[in-house]
Design a protein around this motif. Structure first.
Motif, PDB file in Angstrom:
ATOM      1  N   GLU A  70      36.470-141.534 -78.940  1.00 35.26           N
ATOM      2  CA  GLU A  70      35.118-141.598 -78.374  1.00 35.26           C
ATOM      3  C   GLU A  70      34.808-140.324 -77.587  1.00 35.26           C
ATOM      4  O   GLU A  70      33.671-139.833 -77.610  1.00 35.26           O
ATOM      5  CB  GLU A  70      34.977-142.837 -77.476  1.00 35.26           C
ATOM      6  N   VAL A  71      35.810-139.795 -76.890  1.00 38.49           N
ATOM      7  CA  VAL A  71      35.626-138.537 -76.164  1.00 38.49           C
ATOM      8  C   VAL A  71      35.328-137.415 -77.163  1.00 38.49           C
ATOM      9  O   VAL A  71      34.462-136.565 -76.919  1.00 38.49           O
ATOM     10  CB  VAL A  71      36.876-138.186 -75.318  1.00 38.49           C
ATOM     11  N   ARG A  72      36.031-137.442 -78.282  1.00 38.87           N
ATOM     12  CA  ARG A  72      35.811-136.409 -79.308  1.00 38.87           C
ATOM     13  C   ARG A  72      34.354-136.430 -79.763  1.00 38.87           C
ATOM     14  O   ARG A  72      33.686-135.384 -79.832  1.00 38.87           O
ATOM     15  CB  ARG A  72      36.740-136.643 -80.495  1.00 38.87           C
ATOM     16  N   THR A  73      33.849-137.621 -80.048  1.00 39.90           N
ATOM     17  CA  THR A  73      32.453-137.759 -80.488  1.00 39.90           C
ATOM     18  C   THR A  73      31.499-137.232 -79.408  1.00 39.90           C
ATOM     19  O   THR A  73      30.571-136.471 -79.698  1.00 39.90           O
ATOM     20  CB  THR A  73      32.135-139.237 -80.795  1.00 39.90           C
ATOM     21  N   ALA A  74      31.756-137.634 -78.155  1.00 36.58           N
ATOM     22  CA  ALA A  74      30.889-137.211 -77.045  1.00 36.58           C
ATOM     23  C   ALA A  74      30.939-135.698 -76.854  1.00 36.58           C
ATOM     24  O   ALA A  74      29.908-135.051 -76.601  1.00 36.58           O
ATOM     25  CB  ALA A  74      31.305-137.928 -75.763  1.00 36.58           C
ATOM     26  N   LEU A  75      32.128-135.128 -76.988  1.00 38.12           N
ATOM     27  CA  LEU A  75      32.277-133.683 -76.813  1.00 38.12           C
ATOM     28  C   LEU A  75      31.472-132.930 -77.866  1.00 38.12           C
ATOM     29  O   LEU A  75      30.734-131.993 -77.550  1.00 38.12           O
ATOM     30  CB  LEU A  75      33.755-133.291 -76.904  1.00 38.12           C
ATOM     31  N   LEU A  76      31.610-133.352 -79.112  1.00 38.10           N
ATOM     32  CA  LEU A  76      30.907-132.644 -80.193  1.00 38.10           C
ATOM     33  C   LEU A  76      29.393-132.802 -80.055  1.00 38.10           C
ATOM     34  O   LEU A  76      28.634-131.875 -80.370  1.00 38.10           O
ATOM     35  CB  LEU A  76      31.403-133.134 -81.560  1.00 38.10           C
ATOM     36  N   GLU A  77      28.945-133.972 -79.559  1.00 41.26           N
ATOM     37  CA  GLU A  77      27.514-134.171 -79.327  1.00 41.26           C
ATOM     38  C   GLU A  77      27.020-133.228 -78.220  1.00 41.26           C
ATOM     39  O   GLU A  77      25.946-132.619 -78.343  1.00 41.26           O
ATOM     40  CB  GLU A  77      27.228-135.629 -78.932  1.00 41.26           C
ATOM     41  N   THR A  78      27.811-133.108 -77.154  1.00 42.72           N
ATOM     42  CA  THR A  78      27.428-132.225 -76.041  1.00 42.72           C
ATOM     43  C   THR A  78      27.359-130.772 -76.507  1.00 42.72           C
ATOM     44  O   THR A  78      26.428-130.035 -76.165  1.00 42.72           O
ATOM     45  CB  THR A  78      28.448-132.343 -74.884  1.00 42.72           C
ATOM     46  N   ILE A  79      28.329-130.363 -77.311  1.00 41.08           N
ATOM     47  CA  ILE A  79      28.343-128.992 -77.836  1.00 41.08           C
ATOM     48  C   ILE A  79      27.094-128.732 -78.679  1.00 41.08           C
ATOM     49  O   ILE A  79      26.457-127.675 -78.575  1.00 41.08           O
ATOM     50  CB  ILE A  79      29.635-128.748 -78.654  1.00 41.08           C
ATOM     51  N   ALA A  80      26.727-129.728 -79.496  1.00 41.07           N
ATOM     52  CA  ALA A  80      25.543-129.578 -80.343  1.00 41.07           C
ATOM     53  C   ALA A  80      24.268-129.515 -79.504  1.00 41.07           C
ATOM     54  O   ALA A  80      23.393-128.664 -79.729  1.00 41.07           O
ATOM     55  CB  ALA A  80      25.474-130.733 -81.342  1.00 41.07           C
ATOM     56  N   GLU A  81      24.184-130.403 -78.497  1.00 43.42           N
ATOM     57  CA  GLU A  81      22.992-130.434 -77.631  1.00 43.42           C
ATOM     58  C   GLU A  81      22.817-129.106 -76.902  1.00 43.42           C
ATOM     59  O   GLU A  81      21.704-128.610 -76.743  1.00 43.42           O
ATOM     60  CB  GLU A  81      23.122-131.556 -76.590  1.00 43.42           C
TER      61      GLU A  81
END
Length: 276
Positions: free
Chosen positions: A246-257
């Motif tokens: 779940e952290v991985r998903t959140a991290l990649l979303e933050t990077i994209a944002e």
């Protein structure tokens, strides 16, 4: 020459790196190997020399050093994490009899008289970087060379901030952490000039230091490799596999944002001599 000290205790940072070994390897071709090549170009291991590669990881600088010193030379590659040494042995493939891997705390290492002591991106992990560096300098022979590679200011920062934010919902206790304290940048050596002064303070002479700029395209694989294959892994604590994903998903979303498309992986490299 002292005997080769195998440490009885394992430093705290070794544990997270033991788990990180596979992810650490993901970063090899794009990060560890170019950084190590830049170091080797400056420390210049020579045929027949005795070399200590401190905090060697899986061998990005120890392997080329062993090739350069040849079979008449000797390279002690020391790392506290057994998993890293295992990877180093696998990568060496038995072809370098001059390479001697050791699982040990390099701060308890007491063989000395080395022609070259080098430490690539390892000093930050010592509880007291200056005292640790002084110990490494003491292991070089009089007239021997010592090389340190450290992160340049700004390196990895946006990614560390993004990971911190992604982890907070799962590890609220991180709120009390000062992200600056987690930075791998040594504030006392934040420019080539400052690194040269710092190394001079260790008693080294003829010090040369320079910056090695490097920028990487931040792919999801690379971002996660940084998060799990560097010292940042310690931020995860003991989160279970599902939460880590779940952290991985959140991290990649933050990077994209935040549209973080590239990451600064610049380093500073210094090399000097122990006085005769």
């Amino acid at each position: 020459m002292g005997h080769m000290g195998e440490a009885a205790t394992t430093p705290a940072y070794a544990e997270s790196f033991a788990e990180a070994a596979a992810d650490f390897g993901v970063l090899g071709p794009q990060l560890w190997e170019p950084v190590s090549t830049a170091t080797i170009m400056r420390t210049r291991p020579m045929p027949g020399e005795r070399v200590l590669d401190a905090c060697c990881g899986d061998g990005a600088s120890a392997l080329p050093a062993a090739e350069l010193v040849g079979e008449e030379g000797h390279v002690d590659a020391v790392d506290a994490a057994q998993a890293m040494i295992d990877r180093l042995v696998t990568r060496a493939g038995g072809d370098l009899p001059q390479l001697h891997p050791h699982t040990a705390d390099v701060l308890a290492w007491d063989a000395d008289g080395y022609d070259l002591v080098q430490c690539v991106l390892g000093v930050f992990f010592f509880d007291d970087p200056r005292a640790g560096a002084e110990h490494l300098v003491s292991l070089a022979r009089p007239g021997g060379r010592v090389g340190f590679t450290i992160w340049a200011p700004g390196a990895i920062e946006p990614l560390a901030e993004a990971l911190f934010e992604a982890l907070l919902p799962f590890r609220p206790e991180l709120e009390d952490l000062d992200l600056d304290d987690m930075s791998p940048v040594m504030r006392s050596a934040s420019t080539p000039g400052a690194l040269a002064v710092w190394m001079g303070g260790l008693g080294l002479t003829q010090v040369r230091a320079d910056a090695v700029p490097r920028t990487l395209e931040l792919t999801p694989e690379l971002a996660w490799g940084f998060a799990r294959g560097t010292g940042m892994r310690a931020l995860f604590g003991d989160l279970g596999a599902r939460k880590v994903e779940e952290v991985r998903t959140a991290l990649l979303e933050t990077i994209a944002e935040r549209e973080i498309e590239r990451i600064d992986a610049s380093t500073l490299v210094g090399e000097g001599r122990r006085p005769e």
